[in-house]
Motif scaffolding. Structure first.
Motif, PDB file in Angstrom:
ATOM      1  N   THR A 111       0.848  -1.184   0.000  1.00  0.00           N
ATOM      2  CA  THR A 111       0.000   0.000   0.000  1.00  0.00           C
ATOM      3  C   THR A 111       0.885   1.236   0.000  1.00  0.00           C
ATOM      4  O   THR A 111       1.802   1.355   0.806  1.00  0.00           O
ATOM      5  CB  THR A 111      -0.902   0.020   1.254  1.00  0.00           C
ATOM      6  N   THR A 112       0.616   2.141  -0.924  1.00  0.00           N
ATOM      7  CA  THR A 112       1.351   3.404  -1.001  1.00  0.00           C
ATOM      8  C   THR A 112       0.490   4.488  -0.368  1.00  0.00           C
ATOM      9  O   THR A 112      -0.688   4.626  -0.697  1.00  0.00           O
ATOM     10  CB  THR A 112       1.661   3.772  -2.469  1.00  0.00           C
ATOM     11  N   LYS A 113       1.094   5.252   0.539  1.00  0.00           N
ATOM     12  CA  LYS A 113       0.393   6.346   1.208  1.00  0.00           C
ATOM     13  C   LYS A 113       0.773   7.661   0.544  1.00  0.00           C
ATOM     14  O   LYS A 113       1.929   7.887   0.219  1.00  0.00           O
ATOM     15  CB  LYS A 113       0.777   6.417   2.688  1.00  0.00           C
ATOM     16  N   TYR A 114      -0.222   8.523   0.392  1.00  0.00           N
ATOM     17  CA  TYR A 114      -0.013   9.885  -0.099  1.00  0.00           C
ATOM     18  C   TYR A 114      -0.264  10.840   1.061  1.00  0.00           C
ATOM     19  O   TYR A 114      -1.276  10.747   1.748  1.00  0.00           O
ATOM     20  CB  TYR A 114      -0.955  10.198  -1.256  1.00  0.00           C
ATOM     21  N   TYR A 115       0.678  11.743   1.247  1.00  0.00           N
ATOM     22  CA  TYR A 115       0.634  12.689   2.361  1.00  0.00           C
ATOM     23  C   TYR A 115       0.400  14.101   1.830  1.00  0.00           C
ATOM     24  O   TYR A 115       0.850  14.451   0.746  1.00  0.00           O
ATOM     25  CB  TYR A 115       1.960  12.669   3.129  1.00  0.00           C
ATOM     26  N   HIS A 116      -0.302  14.894   2.643  1.00  0.00           N
ATOM     27  CA  HIS A 116      -0.529  16.297   2.294  1.00  0.00           C
ATOM     28  C   HIS A 116      -0.472  17.103   3.590  1.00  0.00           C
ATOM     29  O   HIS A 116      -1.022  16.690   4.612  1.00  0.00           O
ATOM     30  CB  HIS A 116      -1.895  16.469   1.637  1.00  0.00           C
TER      31      HIS A 116
END
Length: 174
Positions: A87-92
């Motif tokens: 699973t790839t997480k995207y952060y903001h």
């Protein structure tokens, strides 16, 4: 009038949110927040952006700093993508850090702008303190670590936090 008897008035409030300060004491974390304020990225993409800025750290170190920012509530995981067995997480970033000083030459223009918006600020403060007095008192009570801290400026901090966050929302939507 201050307690010293002079005719000196407060001109500003410097805010130091300890949660934010502790999280960004590492200069690379401030850079990561800056990078993540523009768009959602993976840790690998953040690592590459830092590399482009001449910051040579391992990707694991970058992940660690992103996790520290996330744990401090300054960065959110905004998306998950499944693929390649993981699973790839995207952060903001949900917070930006501004670390600037206005030049003295701006004093007159800033004063003019203050005078232009001060009536609306008085109205906003009146609305907050009249319509939300109980909520403010409850937040202040939760902030006070002990009964001897009554002289701290907790209410001012709560009001300023509300106004800052409202400013960010209004500025983003304008």
């Amino acid at each position: 009038m201050s307690s010293s008897g002079t005719d000196h008035r407060l001109a500003d409030i410097a805010v130091r949110d300890t949660r934010v300060s502790d999280a960004i004491d590492e200069p690379m974390r401030a850079m990561i927040l800056d990078i993540l304020s523009e768009e959602a990225l993976t840790a690998t993409e953040v690592h590459n952006r830092l590399d482009d800025r001449g910051v040579d750290r391992t990707e694991n170190t970058v992940r660690h700093h992103i996790n520290e920012l996330r744990d401090a509530g300054l960065v959110d995981v905004v998306r998950f993508e499944e693929g390649r067995g993981g699973t790839t997480k995207y952060y903001h970033a949900n917070t930006i850090v501004l670390s600037y000083s206005l030049p003295e030459s701006a004093d007159d223009a800033v004063e003019e702008m203050i005078e232009a918006v001060q009536p609306q600020i008085w109205d906003a403060l009146g609305t907050l303190t009249e319509d939300h007095e109980d909520a403010i008192a409850e937040i202040v009570a939760d902030m006070q670590p002990c009964e001897h801290c009554q002289t701290q400026k907790y209410e001012t901090y709560v009001l300023l936090t509300v106004l800052r966050r409202a400013f960010v929302r209004a500025h983003r939507e304008s």
